[in-house]
Design a protein around this motif. Sequence first.
Motif, PDB file in Angstrom:
ATOM      1  N   ASP A  17     -16.268   0.305 -20.586  1.00  0.00           N
ATOM      2  CA  ASP A  17     -15.197   0.669 -20.299  1.00  0.00           C
ATOM      3  C   ASP A  17     -15.229  -0.474 -18.539  1.00  0.00           C
ATOM      4  N   PHE A  18     -16.161  -0.886 -18.021  1.00  0.00           N
ATOM      5  CA  PHE A  18     -15.273  -1.316 -16.760  1.00  0.00           C
ATOM      6  C   PHE A  18     -15.250  -3.622 -16.727  1.00  0.00           C
ATOM      7  N   LEU A  19     -16.483  -3.440 -17.813  1.00  0.00           N
ATOM      8  CA  LEU A  19     -15.852  -4.713 -18.509  1.00  0.00           C
ATOM      9  C   LEU A  19     -15.537  -5.022 -18.952  1.00  0.00           C
ATOM     10  N   THR A  20     -14.720  -3.978 -19.621  1.00  0.00           N
ATOM     11  CA  THR A  20     -13.870  -4.709 -20.721  1.00  0.00           C
ATOM     12  C   THR A  20     -12.311  -3.359 -20.581  1.00  0.00           C
ATOM     13  N   MET A  21     -11.999  -3.175 -19.273  1.00  0.00           N
ATOM     14  CA  MET A  21     -10.787  -2.323 -18.797  1.00  0.00           C
ATOM     15  C   MET A  21     -10.124  -1.404 -19.243  1.00  0.00           C
ATOM     16  N   ASN A  22     -11.229  -0.932 -20.521  1.00  0.00           N
ATOM     17  CA  ASN A  22     -11.207   0.640 -21.314  1.00  0.00           C
ATOM     18  C   ASN A  22     -11.475   1.564 -20.412  1.00  0.00           C
ATOM     19  N   LYS A  23     -10.581   2.578 -21.386  1.00  0.00           N
ATOM     20  CA  LYS A  23     -11.233   4.097 -21.004  1.00  0.00           C
ATOM     21  C   LYS A  23     -11.451   4.691 -21.745  1.00  0.00           C
ATOM     22  N   THR A  24     -12.790   4.900 -22.722  1.00  0.00           N
ATOM     23  CA  THR A  24     -13.049   5.547 -23.684  1.00  0.00           C
ATOM     24  C   THR A  24     -13.538   7.180 -23.630  1.00  0.00           C
ATOM     25  N   ALA A  25     -12.499   7.871 -24.770  1.00  0.00           N
ATOM     26  CA  ALA A  25     -12.820   8.939 -24.599  1.00  0.00           C
ATOM     27  C   ALA A  25     -14.121   9.782 -24.897  1.00  0.00           C
ATOM     28  N   THR A  26     -14.696  10.257 -24.260  1.00  0.00           N
ATOM     29  CA  THR A  26     -16.288  10.860 -24.329  1.00  0.00           C
ATOM     30  C   THR A  26     -16.516  12.020 -24.013  1.00  0.00           C
ATOM     31  N   THR A  27     -15.606  12.832 -23.414  1.00  0.00           N
ATOM     32  CA  THR A  27     -16.086  14.666 -22.874  1.00  0.00           C
ATOM     33  C   THR A  27     -15.151  14.850 -23.872  1.00  0.00           C
ATOM     34  N   ILE A  28     -15.095  16.286 -24.229  1.00  0.00           N
ATOM     35  CA  ILE A  28     -14.192  17.405 -24.531  1.00  0.00           C
ATOM     36  C   ILE A  28     -13.532  18.440 -23.892  1.00  0.00           C
ATOM     37  N   PRO A  29     -13.033  18.312 -23.305  1.00  0.00           N
ATOM     38  CA  PRO A  29     -11.186  18.134 -24.525  1.00  0.00           C
ATOM     39  C   PRO A  29     -11.393  15.947 -23.915  1.00  0.00           C
ATOM     40  N   TRP A  30     -10.376  15.370 -24.897  1.00  0.00           N
ATOM     41  CA  TRP A  30     -10.912  13.642 -24.419  1.00  0.00           C
ATOM     42  C   TRP A  30      -8.757  13.993 -23.687  1.00  0.00           C
ATOM     43  N   ASP A  31      -9.581  13.185 -23.199  1.00  0.00           N
ATOM     44  CA  ASP A  31      -7.922  12.231 -21.724  1.00  0.00           C
ATOM     45  C   ASP A  31      -6.812  12.086 -23.302  1.00  0.00           C
ATOM     46  N   PRO A  32      -6.250  11.887 -23.222  1.00  0.00           N
ATOM     47  CA  PRO A  32      -4.958  12.015 -24.614  1.00  0.00           C
ATOM     48  C   PRO A  32      -4.820  10.160 -24.154  1.00  0.00           C
ATOM     49  N   ASP A  33      -4.443   9.741 -22.571  1.00  0.00           N
ATOM     50  CA  ASP A  33      -4.163   8.353 -22.159  1.00  0.00           C
ATOM     51  C   ASP A  33      -5.336   7.403 -22.394  1.00  0.00           C
ATOM     52  N   CYS A  34      -6.808   7.658 -22.720  1.00  0.00           N
ATOM     53  CA  CYS A  34      -7.966   7.011 -23.432  1.00  0.00           C
ATOM     54  C   CYS A  34      -6.963   5.865 -24.318  1.00  0.00           C
ATOM     55  N   GLN A 215       3.463  -8.273 -45.282  1.00  0.00           N
ATOM     56  CA  GLN A 215       4.301  -8.250 -44.433  1.00  0.00           C
ATOM     57  C   GLN A 215       4.234  -8.774 -42.321  1.00  0.00           C
ATOM     58  N   GLY A 216       2.768  -9.537 -42.628  1.00  0.00           N
ATOM     59  CA  GLY A 216       2.830 -10.222 -41.305  1.00  0.00           C
ATOM     60  C   GLY A 216       1.885  -8.961 -40.631  1.00  0.00           C
ATOM     61  N   ILE A 217       1.367  -8.185 -41.148  1.00  0.00           N
ATOM     62  CA  ILE A 217       0.478  -7.047 -40.089  1.00  0.00           C
ATOM     63  C   ILE A 217      -1.787  -7.112 -41.019  1.00  0.00           C
ATOM     64  N   ASP A 218      -2.069  -7.008 -39.602  1.00  0.00           N
ATOM     65  CA  ASP A 218      -2.934  -6.659 -39.940  1.00  0.00           C
ATOM     66  C   ASP A 218      -3.563  -4.830 -39.220  1.00  0.00           C
ATOM     67  N   ILE A 219      -3.851  -4.462 -40.716  1.00  0.00           N
ATOM     68  CA  ILE A 219      -3.122  -2.791 -40.116  1.00  0.00           C
ATOM     69  C   ILE A 219      -5.131  -1.994 -39.654  1.00  0.00           C
ATOM     70  N   ARG A 220      -5.262  -2.853 -39.139  1.00  0.00           N
ATOM     71  CA  ARG A 220      -6.828  -2.673 -38.777  1.00  0.00           C
ATOM     72  C   ARG A 220      -6.303  -2.329 -37.382  1.00  0.00           C
ATOM     73  N   PRO A 221      -7.307  -0.723 -36.606  1.00  0.00           N
ATOM     74  CA  PRO A 221      -7.231  -0.208 -35.844  1.00  0.00           C
ATOM     75  C   PRO A 221      -7.144  -1.594 -34.573  1.00  0.00           C
ATOM     76  N   ILE A 222      -6.574  -1.703 -33.191  1.00  0.00           N
ATOM     77  CA  ILE A 222      -7.062  -2.687 -32.501  1.00  0.00           C
ATOM     78  C   ILE A 222      -7.927  -2.583 -31.788  1.00  0.00           C
ATOM     79  N   ALA A 223      -8.522  -1.842 -31.600  1.00  0.00           N
ATOM     80  CA  ALA A 223      -9.997  -1.708 -31.574  1.00  0.00           C
ATOM     81  C   ALA A 223     -11.063  -2.074 -32.537  1.00  0.00           C
ATOM     82  N   GLN A 224     -11.117  -2.835 -33.335  1.00  0.00           N
ATOM     83  CA  GLN A 224     -11.413  -3.648 -34.240  1.00  0.00           C
ATOM     84  C   GLN A 224     -10.649  -5.203 -34.410  1.00  0.00           C
ATOM     85  N   GLY A 225      -9.546  -4.971 -34.264  1.00  0.00           N
ATOM     86  CA  GLY A 225      -9.190  -6.734 -33.846  1.00  0.00           C
ATOM     87  C   GLY A 225      -7.501  -7.064 -34.774  1.00  0.00           C
ATOM     88  N   GLY A 226      -7.284  -5.667 -35.075  1.00  0.00           N
ATOM     89  CA  GLY A 226      -5.929  -5.007 -35.397  1.00  0.00           C
ATOM     90  C   GLY A 226      -4.685  -5.120 -35.031  1.00  0.00           C
TER      91      GLY A 226
END
Length: 366
Positions: A17-34, A215-226
């Motif tokens: 997360d530090f290297l990619t500037m992500n915030k990963t949901a790990t602890t329940i309850p998850w933070d929806p802003d992850c 339609q010009g859309i990659d329907i994969r999630p953004i985490a997978q490059g979509g």
Amino acid sequence: MADQKSTTNQRLTQIKDFLTMNKTATTIPWDPDCTKFPTRKELPQIPGAPAEAAWVWGDDDYIGRLNLLTPTRVAAAAKEIRTGEIIPLNLPLDVPNQPAFGRETFKHEIKTLHENIAYDDIYHMNTQSGTQWDGFRHFAHIPSGSFYNGTKGSDIVGPTANQKCSIHHWSTHGIAGRGLLLDYRAYAHTKGINYDPYDYYPISYEDLRQCGLHQGIDIRPIAQGGDIKPGDMLFIRSGWKEAYDSASVEARAKAALRHGSGKDGEDGQRYAGVSQEEKVLDWLHDCYFAAVAGDAPSFEAWPTHEEYHLHEYILALWGMPLGEMLDLERLGKRCRELGRWWFFFTSAPANCPSGVSSHVNGTAIL
């Protein structure tokens, strides 16, 4: 040993997360802003919950994936408004004239308070007779008999009934964010793919992927490059309304009143919809849609030919609002004209304490 492995994994996630500037949901309850969430195959096992249950937003959570509609995401979604065109996505309350699945017809009565001076309306309706949100009280995970977040039938009706998973929770939170239309019906027409929306026709993940590429859309999630971001809302046009409009009143009623399983040549309710398959389950889960919706009486191909329904996963296990019979005709036409498939979407579910479901009252703004 297991605790040590878990601690090590969490530390590795923190470094990533530090290297990619992500915030990963790990602890329940998850933070929806992850910004990053576990895939379906990475979901933690929740004590007392069925396998694959994503009851991750807290013990008293009754809005599920709507948690993803944070102020930050809603504000970002507002940037999709370009022309300001308003397109309602609701069928008239009396459409279909004969609802499917044995549901009651809509009845409208005008009450005279004072002749020529004042009048009231009285509606008699099943909230799922037309454009509808399937609420979390609508469909359980059948093997466990559990609705979302451990809600049981005894919480819905009977002497211990309460407001767990009541539709009013959605109303008080609100629904607004970025919408995406996959116009599968239009794509199928361009490719010479013919099917009857009033018959069983499973739309596979590959079908939807190809539709997206068209339609010009990659329907994969953004985490997978979509192109799909957490909190997006998915709309799939399968062509049911198009078929409804072209059918006679008699043909519509006959189709809505079909009885039987709909399998193995037996008559029954049959509709085109999203396929029950592993790739679809992974995709619907991993994109972290805040809600999904279609234009047919059943979002998924009906009847299911598997041992499960998508409804079980979408509603009971994942807590994802499920819309059906939205009017996507005008929206599809305008999106095709503009070559744009993203829009701002807002919905106002009924503020009905203890309610099961609601009409959508939805609007797309382009």
